[in-house]
Scaffold this motif. Structure first.
Motif, PDB file in Angstrom:
ATOM      1  N   CYS A   1     -13.591  62.935  96.268  1.00  0.00           N
ATOM      2  CA  CYS A   1     -12.620  62.382  97.201  1.00  0.00           C
ATOM      3  C   CYS A   1     -11.946  63.509  97.967  1.00  0.00           C
ATOM      4  N   LEU A   2     -11.924  64.674  97.370  1.00  0.00           N
ATOM      5  CA  LEU A   2     -11.258  65.817  97.987  1.00  0.00           C
ATOM      6  C   LEU A   2     -12.218  66.664  98.805  1.00  0.00           C
ATOM      7  N   GLY A   3     -13.494  66.365  98.685  1.00  0.00           N
ATOM      8  CA  GLY A   3     -14.475  67.133  99.434  1.00  0.00           C
ATOM      9  C   GLY A   3     -15.800  67.186  98.699  1.00  0.00           C
ATOM     10  N   ASP A   4     -16.844  67.495  99.441  1.00  0.00           N
ATOM     11  CA  ASP A   4     -18.167  67.540  98.844  1.00  0.00           C
ATOM     12  C   ASP A   4     -18.280  68.672  97.823  1.00  0.00           C
ATOM     13  N   GLN A   5     -19.149  68.474  96.879  1.00  0.00           N
ATOM     14  CA  GLN A   5     -19.370  69.486  95.850  1.00  0.00           C
ATOM     15  C   GLN A   5     -20.824  69.442  95.397  1.00  0.00           C
ATOM     16  N   HIS A   6     -21.305  70.573  94.949  1.00  0.00           N
ATOM     17  CA  HIS A   6     -22.656  70.552  94.395  1.00  0.00           C
ATOM     18  C   HIS A   6     -22.581  70.411  92.883  1.00  0.00           C
ATOM     19  N   VAL A   7     -23.696  70.087  92.287  1.00  0.00           N
ATOM     20  CA  VAL A   7     -23.740  69.692  90.890  1.00  0.00           C
ATOM     21  C   VAL A   7     -23.118  70.705  89.935  1.00  0.00           C
TER      22      VAL A   7
ATOM     23  N   PRO B   1     -21.971  69.819  80.285  1.00  0.00           N
ATOM     24  CA  PRO B   1     -23.306  70.296  80.648  1.00  0.00           C
ATOM     25  C   PRO B   1     -23.824  69.642  81.922  1.00  0.00           C
ATOM     26  N   GLN B   2     -24.658  70.364  82.600  1.00  0.00           N
ATOM     27  CA  GLN B   2     -25.165  69.907  83.886  1.00  0.00           C
ATOM     28  C   GLN B   2     -25.943  68.602  83.795  1.00  0.00           C
ATOM     29  N   ALA B   3     -26.730  68.471  82.743  1.00  0.00           N
ATOM     30  CA  ALA B   3     -27.572  67.286  82.602  1.00  0.00           C
ATOM     31  C   ALA B   3     -26.726  66.015  82.589  1.00  0.00           C
ATOM     32  N   ILE B   4     -25.602  66.089  81.892  1.00  0.00           N
ATOM     33  CA  ILE B   4     -24.703  64.937  81.804  1.00  0.00           C
ATOM     34  C   ILE B   4     -24.213  64.556  83.188  1.00  0.00           C
ATOM     35  N   VAL B   5     -23.728  65.562  83.917  1.00  0.00           N
ATOM     36  CA  VAL B   5     -23.217  65.310  85.256  1.00  0.00           C
ATOM     37  C   VAL B   5     -24.292  64.686  86.129  1.00  0.00           C
ATOM     38  N   SER B   6     -25.481  65.240  86.005  1.00  0.00           N
ATOM     39  CA  SER B   6     -26.574  64.758  86.826  1.00  0.00           C
ATOM     40  C   SER B   6     -26.871  63.294  86.530  1.00  0.00           C
ATOM     41  N   GLN B   7     -26.805  62.959  85.255  1.00  0.00           N
ATOM     42  CA  GLN B   7     -27.076  61.577  84.879  1.00  0.00           C
ATOM     43  C   GLN B   7     -26.027  60.636  85.454  1.00  0.00           C
ATOM     44  N   GLN B   8     -24.783  61.022  85.368  1.00  0.00           N
ATOM     45  CA  GLN B   8     -23.719  60.174  85.901  1.00  0.00           C
ATOM     46  C   GLN B   8     -23.829  60.068  87.412  1.00  0.00           C
ATOM     47  N   LEU B   9     -24.234  61.168  88.032  1.00  0.00           N
ATOM     48  CA  LEU B   9     -24.413  61.130  89.481  1.00  0.00           C
ATOM     49  C   LEU B   9     -25.538  60.158  89.839  1.00  0.00           C
ATOM     50  N   ARG B  10     -26.530  60.110  88.972  1.00  0.00           N
ATOM     51  CA  ARG B  10     -27.642  59.200  89.216  1.00  0.00           C
ATOM     52  C   ARG B  10     -27.152  57.758  89.214  1.00  0.00           C
ATOM     53  N   ILE B  11     -26.313  57.455  88.255  1.00  0.00           N
ATOM     54  CA  ILE B  11     -25.774  56.099  88.162  1.00  0.00           C
ATOM     55  C   ILE B  11     -24.967  55.774  89.414  1.00  0.00           C
ATOM     56  N   LEU B  12     -24.137  56.718  89.835  1.00  0.00           N
ATOM     57  CA  LEU B  12     -23.337  56.497  91.038  1.00  0.00           C
ATOM     58  C   LEU B  12     -24.257  56.334  92.246  1.00  0.00           C
ATOM     59  N   ARG B  13     -25.365  57.083  92.232  1.00  0.00           N
ATOM     60  CA  ARG B  13     -26.304  57.030  93.349  1.00  0.00           C
ATOM     61  C   ARG B  13     -26.996  55.671  93.398  1.00  0.00           C
ATOM     62  N   LEU B  14     -27.368  55.179  92.232  1.00  0.00           N
ATOM     63  CA  LEU B  14     -28.067  53.892  92.163  1.00  0.00           C
ATOM     64  C   LEU B  14     -27.213  52.768  92.733  1.00  0.00           C
TER      65      LEU B  14
ATOM     66  N   THR C   1     -26.952  65.706  99.744  1.00  0.00           N
ATOM     67  CA  THR C   1     -27.551  66.410 100.870  1.00  0.00           C
ATOM     68  C   THR C   1     -27.921  67.799 100.387  1.00  0.00           C
ATOM     69  N   ARG C   2     -29.163  68.157 100.531  1.00  0.00           N
ATOM     70  CA  ARG C   2     -29.582  69.473 100.058  1.00  0.00           C
ATOM     71  C   ARG C   2     -29.352  70.512 101.146  1.00  0.00           C
ATOM     72  N   ARG C   3     -28.790  71.644 100.710  1.00  0.00           N
ATOM     73  CA  ARG C   3     -28.497  72.707 101.664  1.00  0.00           C
ATOM     74  C   ARG C   3     -28.349  74.005 100.890  1.00  0.00           C
ATOM     75  N   ASP C   4     -28.999  75.027 101.340  1.00  0.00           N
ATOM     76  CA  ASP C   4     -28.923  76.327 100.672  1.00  0.00           C
ATOM     77  C   ASP C   4     -29.368  76.244  99.220  1.00  0.00           C
ATOM     78  N   GLY C   5     -30.215  75.318  98.947  1.00  0.00           N
ATOM     79  CA  GLY C   5     -30.690  75.221  97.576  1.00  0.00           C
ATOM     80  C   GLY C   5     -29.763  74.458  96.660  1.00  0.00           C
ATOM     81  N   PHE C   6     -28.638  73.993  97.228  1.00  0.00           N
ATOM     82  CA  PHE C   6     -27.716  73.222  96.407  1.00  0.00           C
ATOM     83  C   PHE C   6     -27.763  71.763  96.819  1.00  0.00           C
ATOM     84  N   ALA C   7     -27.404  70.904  95.915  1.00  0.00           N
ATOM     85  CA  ALA C   7     -27.341  69.477  96.235  1.00  0.00           C
ATOM     86  C   ALA C   7     -25.879  69.086  96.379  1.00  0.00           C
ATOM     87  N   TYR C   8     -25.434  68.966  97.601  1.00  0.00           N
ATOM     88  CA  TYR C   8     -24.049  68.619  97.844  1.00  0.00           C
ATOM     89  C   TYR C   8     -23.890  67.110  97.807  1.00  0.00           C
TER      90      TYR C   8
END
Lengths: 111, 111
Positions: B47-53, B63-76, B83-90
């Motif tokens: 809400c405060l701005g974009d962030q990468h994983v 751990p990163q895996a946990i965050v990624s999983q929750q992001l997946r749920i939010l994505r679904l 948005t991928r940029r500079d090798g990061f997923a924002y």
DNA sequence: CCGCGATATAGCGACGTCGCGATGCGGCGT
DNA sequence: ACGCCGCATCGCGACGTCGCTATATCGCGG
């Protein structure tokens, strides 16, 4: 200091939820407890006034057992409370924050 | 006109959610998707701005895996988008209603 | 005392999410 | 070419909720 009438700007201020994971947990629990179509509607109805189980069941068009089960879940989270009177179990909201949440949802327009 | 500063009274007006079960279902889905301590915080941060994983994982202390999983749920549920940029997923918020929900939660004081 | 209306709960099988560890995978620097 | 970094996904066992049906409880009038 009480009443700063909520400046239009309202700096997200940001981080209450970000840093305070305890608060985040509480909020999450609250959300999870309401996160069900039937419970959303139940809460919305109770927001307008107390109701007994059968009235809810009829108004929602679902069997009584289902309503009772959802009410149990809401009860376990202390979101509602029951009062027996005239042989009926009248339910009422027990968590004030629900009202703000509901009014937020009501507005939150459905695309 | 904008600013009717939210009359303290605020008749719940009532029944949008009560009668319209489709809307109730949508709201419930929205709530369910956010109803998790980690996801609440993730949404609050985004809400405060974009962030990468990794930034999220570090800031949340999980751990990163946990965050990624929750992001997946939010994505679904189309609540966030990447948005991928500079090798990061924002990641960024994709559902405007989340902002109102978050600001509602921020205020909603924690007893 | 018995039945009935009004509620609550138990049991069922199905499903989704939980945290976790491990692994897959694509891109970039050396 | 290779390895590392950033990220996504899989598989696991555990758990809670889902809808539903059937049954248990409670209070009251007959």
């Amino acid at each position: 200091m009480a009443a700063r009438p909520t400046l239009r700007h309202e700096r997200p201020a940001g981080s209450a939820l970000v840093r305070d994971d305890a608060k985040a947990a509480r909020i999450a629990e609250l959300l999870k407890a309401v996160a069900h179509p039937l419970r959303v509607r139940i809460v919305a109805i109770l927001c307008l006034g107390d109701q007994h189980v059968n009235a809810l069941a009829e108004r929602l068009g679902v069997p009584q057992a289902i309503v009772s089960q959802q009410l149990r879940i809401l009860r376990l989270h202390d979101l509602v409370a029951a009062t027996r009177r005239d042989g009926f179990a009248y339910y009422r909201l027990a968590e004030p924050q629900l009202r703000s949440l509901v009014s937020c949802m009501e507005k939150c327009e459905g695309r």
